[in-house]
Design an enzyme around this catalytic site. Structure first.
Site, PDB file in Angstrom:
ATOM      1  N   HIS A  11      -1.357  -0.218  -9.773  1.00  0.00           N
ATOM      2  CA  HIS A  11      -2.049  -1.186  -8.901  1.00  0.00           C
ATOM      3  C   HIS A  11      -2.572  -2.381  -9.703  1.00  0.00           C
ATOM      4  O   HIS A  11      -3.771  -2.689  -9.700  1.00  0.00           O
ATOM      5  CB  HIS A  11      -3.194  -0.495  -8.139  1.00  0.00           C
ATOM      6  CG  HIS A  11      -3.513  -1.181  -6.846  1.00  0.00           C
ATOM      7  ND1 HIS A  11      -3.841  -0.505  -5.693  1.00  0.00           N
ATOM      8  CD2 HIS A  11      -3.561  -2.490  -6.511  1.00  0.00           C
ATOM      9  CE1 HIS A  11      -4.075  -1.364  -4.718  1.00  0.00           C
ATOM     10  NE2 HIS A  11      -3.912  -2.583  -5.200  1.00  0.00           N
ATOM     11  N   ASP A  61       3.807  -0.317  -7.342  1.00  0.00           N
ATOM     12  CA  ASP A  61       2.513  -0.699  -7.903  1.00  0.00           C
ATOM     13  C   ASP A  61       1.399   0.045  -7.163  1.00  0.00           C
ATOM     14  O   ASP A  61       0.233  -0.091  -7.507  1.00  0.00           O
ATOM     15  CB  ASP A  61       2.306  -2.218  -7.768  1.00  0.00           C
ATOM     16  CG  ASP A  61       1.074  -2.700  -8.519  1.00  0.00           C
ATOM     17  OD1 ASP A  61       0.901  -2.277  -9.685  1.00  0.00           O
ATOM     18  OD2 ASP A  61       0.271  -3.471  -7.952  1.00  0.00           O
ATOM     19  N   ARG A  99       0.865  -1.179   0.000  1.00  0.00           N
ATOM     20  CA  ARG A  99       0.000   0.000   0.000  1.00  0.00           C
ATOM     21  C   ARG A  99       0.904   1.233   0.000  1.00  0.00           C
ATOM     22  O   ARG A  99       1.933   1.259   0.695  1.00  0.00           O
ATOM     23  CB  ARG A  99      -0.922   0.034   1.228  1.00  0.00           C
ATOM     24  CG  ARG A  99      -2.096  -0.930   1.158  1.00  0.00           C
ATOM     25  CD  ARG A  99      -3.098  -0.545   0.061  1.00  0.00           C
ATOM     26  NE  ARG A  99      -4.215  -1.477  -0.019  1.00  0.00           N
ATOM     27  CZ  ARG A  99      -4.294  -2.517  -0.841  1.00  0.00           C
ATOM     28  NH1 ARG A  99      -3.298  -2.784  -1.670  1.00  0.00           N
ATOM     29  NH2 ARG A  99      -5.375  -3.283  -0.853  1.00  0.00           N
ATOM     30  N   GLU A 117      -3.065   7.368  -4.701  1.00  0.00           N
ATOM     31  CA  GLU A 117      -3.482   6.752  -5.962  1.00  0.00           C
ATOM     32  C   GLU A 117      -4.988   6.829  -6.215  1.00  0.00           C
ATOM     33  O   GLU A 117      -5.438   6.679  -7.350  1.00  0.00           O
ATOM     34  CB  GLU A 117      -3.023   5.283  -6.016  1.00  0.00           C
ATOM     35  CG  GLU A 117      -3.745   4.370  -5.036  1.00  0.00           C
ATOM     36  CD  GLU A 117      -3.303   2.917  -5.145  1.00  0.00           C
ATOM     37  OE1 GLU A 117      -2.092   2.645  -5.074  1.00  0.00           O
ATOM     38  OE2 GLU A 117      -4.193   2.055  -5.311  1.00  0.00           O
TER      39      GLU A 117
END
Ligand code: NAI
Length: 339
Positions: free
Chosen positions: A295, A258, A234, A263
């Site tokens: 993600h 990622d 995260r 985000e």
């Protein structure tokens, strides 16, 4: 049960419909994210099925409860985006998908490592432009290097096994060490040793108050010059501003992300004709040694199918008054995972 499914993408509908065969729920597919403004769209639905970037803060949950929602079905493993205090106060049950394919995320972390190390993302564009020069593309052998794993839950364990297969020395830190992993050669070390000895450091712990900005100015300073940092857990575990400073000074040699702290306003959408307002994110994208994916760690056929199957099963179990205890997300579990 009537279910409002927030943040649905085209590819998901078919898989959710297939999972629903034999269960008979009524799905209301919504393209929009859950926010306080979109919560009323769940009117008449007893369940809201939400994804990792839906906003399940108190105002959204209050809106859902007002609309008649009693179950939050999380189409994710992480639950840091859910205000569990508010959920409990509003009488909302939250069920998640604790495991759908740890391999999907672990393998994606490895993909980031390999691309950053051997610069395949840059080589791809270069070769397409008929530039066959190798300058700037030198990597290093992973074999024999020390790879650190922060968090050896399901994903961290799958990741550690892959890196052992590469011939790496794998060290790890987790408040709950795993005997099986230790037995196959993973060394559990104190957090400071993890910072100091990892040539490659991959983050696989959840975002909790205890892990928020665990990678910060101080921990970065302990890492070896040129460290490769990978975050597929995260965004909030990493202090992005501190990371940018370490990239500018050259202390971080490569960064694979990622996930990103902010985000929620960016990922899972096509913003190609928009002006991105997040200057921190835009700065991150300018570094040649930073590789960002939006993600997509979870995004394999197996994982998406498992997410859909477990979500539908969670809804059915709740309807029958027998939610699976492992899938229940409660404040107590959050406190336990943070300790
Ligand atoms: P898990 O619950 O199986 O494992 C998490 C591990 O982290 C546990 O062993 C726990 O003891 C450890 N941990 C907790 N606090 C820690 C701390 N302070 N320091 C070190 N370790 C700590 O979870 P799983 O399935 O392995 O997932 C890990 C994380 O990956 C999730 O919380 C989620 O945020 C993220 N994730 C990302 C996805 C993506 O698409 N990029 C998809 C799925 C999960």
């Amino acid at each position: 049960m009537r279910v409002a499914i927030y943040s649905t993408k085209g590819y998901e509908r078919e898989i959710m419909d297939a999972a629903n065969r034999g269960h008979g729920h009524e799905f209301v597919y919504l393209d929009v994210r859950l926010t306080a403004q979109t919560a009323p769209l769940a009117e008449g639905c007893a369940c809201a099925a939400i994804f990792a970037n839906d906003d399940a803060s108190a105002p959204s949950l209050e809106g859902l409860a007002k609309a008649g929602v009693r179950l939050l079905a999380l189409r994710s493993a992480g639950f840091n985006h859910v205000d569990l205090e508010a959920a409990s106060r509003l009488g909302l049950t939250a069920l998640r998908v604790p495991a759908y394919s740890p391999y999907s995320v672990a393998e994606h972390a490895v993909a980031l490592i390999l691309s950053l190390n051997r610069k395949t993302h840059r080589a791809y564009s270069r070769v397409r432009e008929q530039n066959f020069n190798l300058a700037g593309l030198m990597g290093f052998d992973l074999h024999g290097k020390t790879v650190g794993v922060l968090g050896t839950g399901k994903i961290g364990r799958a990741f550690a096994r892959i890196m052992l297969g590469f011939g790496c020395r794998v060290i790890a830190h987790d408040p709950f060490p795993n005997d099986e992993l230790a037995a196959i050669g993973v060394e559990y070390v104190p957090l400071e040793t993890l910072w100091r000895e990892s040539r490659v450091l991959s983050i696989h712990c959840p975002l909790t108050p205890a892990t928020h900005h665990l990678v910060n100015e101080q921990s970065l300073a302990m890492m070896p010059e040129g460290v490769m940092l990978i975050n597929t857990s995260r965004g909030g575990v990493v202090d992005t501003r501190a990371v940018i400073r370490a990239l500018k000074s050259g202390h971080i040699g490569a960064l694979g992300l990622d996930v990103y702290e902010e985000e929620g306003d960016l990922f899972f959408r096509d913003l190609s004709d928009k002006v991105i307002q997040d200057d921190v994110f835009v700065r991150l994208m300018t570094f040649p040694n930073v590789l960002i994916t939006a993600h997509q760690g979870f995004f394999t056929k197996e994982a998406i199918t498992n997410i859909a199957d477990t979500t539908v099963q969670n809804i059915t179990d709740f309807e029958r008054g027998a939610p699976h205890p492992d899938n229940l997300v409660t404040l107590e579990k959050l406190v336990a995972s943070a300790s």
